[in-house]
Design a protein around this motif. Structure first.
Motif, PDB file in Angstrom:
ATOM      1  N   GLY A 155     -33.652 -44.787 -16.066  1.00 49.35           N
ATOM      2  CA  GLY A 155     -32.561 -45.553 -15.333  1.00 49.35           C
ATOM      3  C   GLY A 155     -33.239 -45.604 -13.919  1.00 49.35           C
ATOM      4  O   GLY A 155     -33.961 -44.938 -13.401  1.00 49.35           O
ATOM      5  N   ILE A 156     -32.803 -46.795 -13.207  1.00 50.85           N
ATOM      6  CA  ILE A 156     -33.478 -47.104 -12.233  1.00 50.85           C
ATOM      7  C   ILE A 156     -33.435 -46.274 -10.912  1.00 50.85           C
ATOM      8  O   ILE A 156     -34.341 -46.034 -10.097  1.00 50.85           O
ATOM      9  N   SER A 157     -32.293 -45.842 -10.793  1.00 55.08           N
ATOM     10  CA  SER A 157     -32.243 -44.931  -9.303  1.00 55.08           C
ATOM     11  C   SER A 157     -32.772 -43.404  -9.480  1.00 55.08           C
ATOM     12  O   SER A 157     -33.386 -43.134  -8.561  1.00 55.08           O
ATOM     13  N   GLY A 158     -32.769 -43.053 -10.474  1.00 51.06           N
ATOM     14  CA  GLY A 158     -33.190 -41.702 -10.831  1.00 51.06           C
ATOM     15  C   GLY A 158     -34.407 -41.240 -10.257  1.00 51.06           C
ATOM     16  O   GLY A 158     -34.800 -40.713  -9.380  1.00 51.06           O
ATOM     17  N   GLY A 159     -35.524 -41.692 -11.124  1.00 48.63           N
ATOM     18  CA  GLY A 159     -36.924 -41.443 -11.000  1.00 48.63           C
ATOM     19  C   GLY A 159     -37.512 -42.159  -9.749  1.00 48.63           C
ATOM     20  O   GLY A 159     -38.035 -41.551  -8.872  1.00 48.63           O
ATOM     21  N   ILE A 160     -37.349 -43.444  -9.683  1.00 53.25           N
ATOM     22  CA  ILE A 160     -38.189 -44.195  -8.859  1.00 53.25           C
ATOM     23  C   ILE A 160     -38.140 -43.979  -7.364  1.00 53.25           C
ATOM     24  O   ILE A 160     -39.170 -43.746  -6.680  1.00 53.25           O
ATOM     25  N   GLU A 161     -36.879 -43.879  -6.907  1.00 55.02           N
ATOM     26  CA  GLU A 161     -36.606 -43.807  -5.612  1.00 55.02           C
ATOM     27  C   GLU A 161     -37.351 -42.285  -5.023  1.00 55.02           C
ATOM     28  O   GLU A 161     -37.911 -42.288  -4.163  1.00 55.02           O
ATOM     29  N   LYS A 162     -37.002 -41.374  -5.964  1.00 55.85           N
ATOM     30  CA  LYS A 162     -37.625 -39.746  -5.432  1.00 55.85           C
ATOM     31  C   LYS A 162     -39.063 -40.010  -5.312  1.00 55.85           C
ATOM     32  O   LYS A 162     -39.628 -39.574  -4.328  1.00 55.85           O
ATOM     33  N   ALA A 163     -39.609 -40.224  -6.457  1.00 62.46           N
ATOM     34  CA  ALA A 163     -41.091 -40.559  -6.433  1.00 62.46           C
ATOM     35  C   ALA A 163     -41.672 -41.123  -5.283  1.00 62.46           C
ATOM     36  O   ALA A 163     -42.430 -40.715  -4.623  1.00 62.46           O
ATOM     37  N   THR A 164     -41.205 -42.372  -4.914  1.00 58.47           N
ATOM     38  CA  THR A 164     -41.681 -43.101  -3.809  1.00 58.47           C
ATOM     39  C   THR A 164     -41.435 -42.501  -2.242  1.00 58.47           C
ATOM     40  O   THR A 164     -42.628 -42.666  -1.643  1.00 58.47           O
TER      41      THR A 164
END
Ligand code: PHE
Length: 463
Positions: A155-164
């Motif tokens: 899902g969109i907000s879980g992984g991407i935000e944190k990694a970036t």
């Protein structure tokens, strides 16, 4: 909206969109395009393209996405212009093509990480053999696609935000450190001159359309990625300032990557700049030798960190590329998200195989096509970039500007840009955006599109 998920806050959106933008485009492609297109002149045209064409189109894409809370195709239907969903469909095709080769190059980056931490600094010289080792490349890019699918499936907000949020600052730090080291080397000044002092006689039409394609590609524009990301953005956030930050960060990373690369090239070529125009292998052939000069331990740490961060940067971009078709299929056809993610990932991985074979493994794909009027053949991976990055993305931008100015209408764009940014209605940016979407983008991008197709593919040079 709630069942589609959303970014947790403004920083979440900016981080994810900047993560989409910052990637191989800024660190791998930008330096070699500068090198192959005459140096500083290209840099100048690239930056102008980012501000004149890409900024207004970014505003329009994010506004359309946020207004409709829909994917790149469905958004146009929600606004009442179903026939314009052709823009989103073209975007789907561009995105699938881009991800197919992008995943291959991401595999190179990850493979270099592995080689460097093994202490194999000679890998730069073996670049050609390395990337034409098919079983190895199948595993690296296969692994990369699995990682991408895994993050998108969560899902969109879980992984991407944190990694970036971790990756971008770390990338800035390592690039600035390497840049400062580069400045201390012999011949650094020769490299900087090549990069920073424009020779205007070098601005050919090819430089212009390559720089335009690079601007769209590096900012993830013209294919609906930012319509899709905008659809997860909340209405009390400021689209204009977010876009300025995304564009600023992307140009900054690319610019610093160049400040680092060209002194290195000058150093390694002993001031002759030989090899600067060698194309897609530039960072891969030059950097391992630089890392070796730090000594084994430090070389492994810095070189390993560099290629790992590059792989992360690529991952936050591949994620946004995969999200576009997935959001479309899930929204419009109510497909199961998990199955869609893995199915589409597999499909795109397979489409990428010809790109993987086009660096020597298969003569057919290595010498894939000879354009009319060209003396040399173009390989498949480069051909896909010419079609998707340099042709389809600016075409998508052209259509978005026409749609926004003359169909959706400027008042609606204004209303969406004012939500979360009260001052927009009276700011000086607004009239400039109007002029850009109504005249500058449609006219100039339209002309460049036609001339690019004639010049590049048919060898008809009108200017
Ligand atoms: N902007 C990404 C990069 O420069 C590539 C990309 C293009 C991502 C289009 C999404 C959409 O690496």
């Amino acid at each position: 909206m709630s069942n589609r998920g959303g970014f947790s806050n403004r920083l979440g959106f900016v981080a994810a969109a900047a993560g989409s933008a910052i990637g191989l485009g800024s660190i791998w492609k930008f330096p070699f395009e500068v090198g192959s297109n005459g140096g500083a002149a290209f840099v100048l045209v690239y930056i102008l393209c980012c501000f004149i064409f890409c900024f207004p189109i970014m505003l329009a894409e994010v506004a359309i996405g946020r207004k409709t809370h829909k994917n790149a195709v469905g958004a146009f239907g929600v606004l009442g212009f179903k026939q314009w969903s052709i823009i989103g469909k073209l975007g789907l095709v561009s995105g699938v093509l881009i991800l197919s080769f992008y995943n291959v190059v991401s595999g190179w980056a990850f493979g270099f990480f592995v080689e460097i931490i093994k202490g194999n600094f000679g890998i730069g010289k073996e670049f050609g053999a390395f990337i034409s080792n098919v079983p190895l490349m199948l595993s690296y890019s296969g692994f990369f696609m699995v990682m991408t699918a895994f993050i998108v499936a969560k899902g969109i907000s879980g992984g991407i935000e944190k990694a970036t949020k971790i990756m971008i600052p770390a990338l800035f730090v390592i690039l600035i450190g390497l840049m400062m080291y580069a400045f201390t080397l012999d011949h650094a000044f020769t490299g900087l001159k090549f990069y920073l002092i424009p020779d205007f006689s070098k601005i050919t039409f090819k430089v212009i359309y390559s720089a335009l394609g690079q601007a769209f590609f590096s900012l993830s524009l013209g294919m609906g990625a930012l319509i899709t990301y905008g659809s997860y953005f909340s209405r009390d956030n400021n689209i204009v300032s977010s876009s300025v930050i995304i564009i600023g960060a992307t140009i900054a990373i690319a610019f610093i990557a160049g400040l680092m690369m060209f002194p290195f090239v000058a150093y390694i070529s002993q001031g002759t700049m030989q090899g600067v125009g060698s194309g897609a292998g530039l960072i891969f052939t030059v950097l391992p030798g630089v890392f070796e000069s730090f000594g084994t331990t430090l070389g492994i740490v810095i070189g390993g960190a560099f290629f790992l961060l590059l792989s992360f940067a690529a991952l936050t971009s591949t994620v946004s590329l995969l999200e576009v078709p997935v959001a479309y299929l899930v929204d419009e056809y109510k497909w199961n998200r998990q199955k869609t993610v893995w199915g589409v990932a597999l499909f795109i991985f397979l489409i990428g195989i010809p790109s993987m074979l086009s660096s020597g493994a298969s003569p057919f794909f290595t010498e894939f096509i000879t354009y009319l009027g060209a003396s040399k053949a173009t390989d498949f991976l480069t051909f896909v970039q010419h079609v998707a990055n340099d042709t389809f993305l600016p075409l998508g931008g052209f259509m978005i500007s026409i749609f926004t100015a003359y169909y959706w209408k400027k008042e609606n764009l204004d209303a969406e840009l004012t939500a979360g940014n009260e001052g927009y209605a009276t700011s000086w940016v607004r009239p400039l955006v109007h002029i850009a979407v109504s005249f500058v983008c449609p006219i100039i991008l339209g002309i460049i599109f036609v001339l690019t197709v004639l010049d590049r593919f048919f060898g008809v040079a009108l200017i």
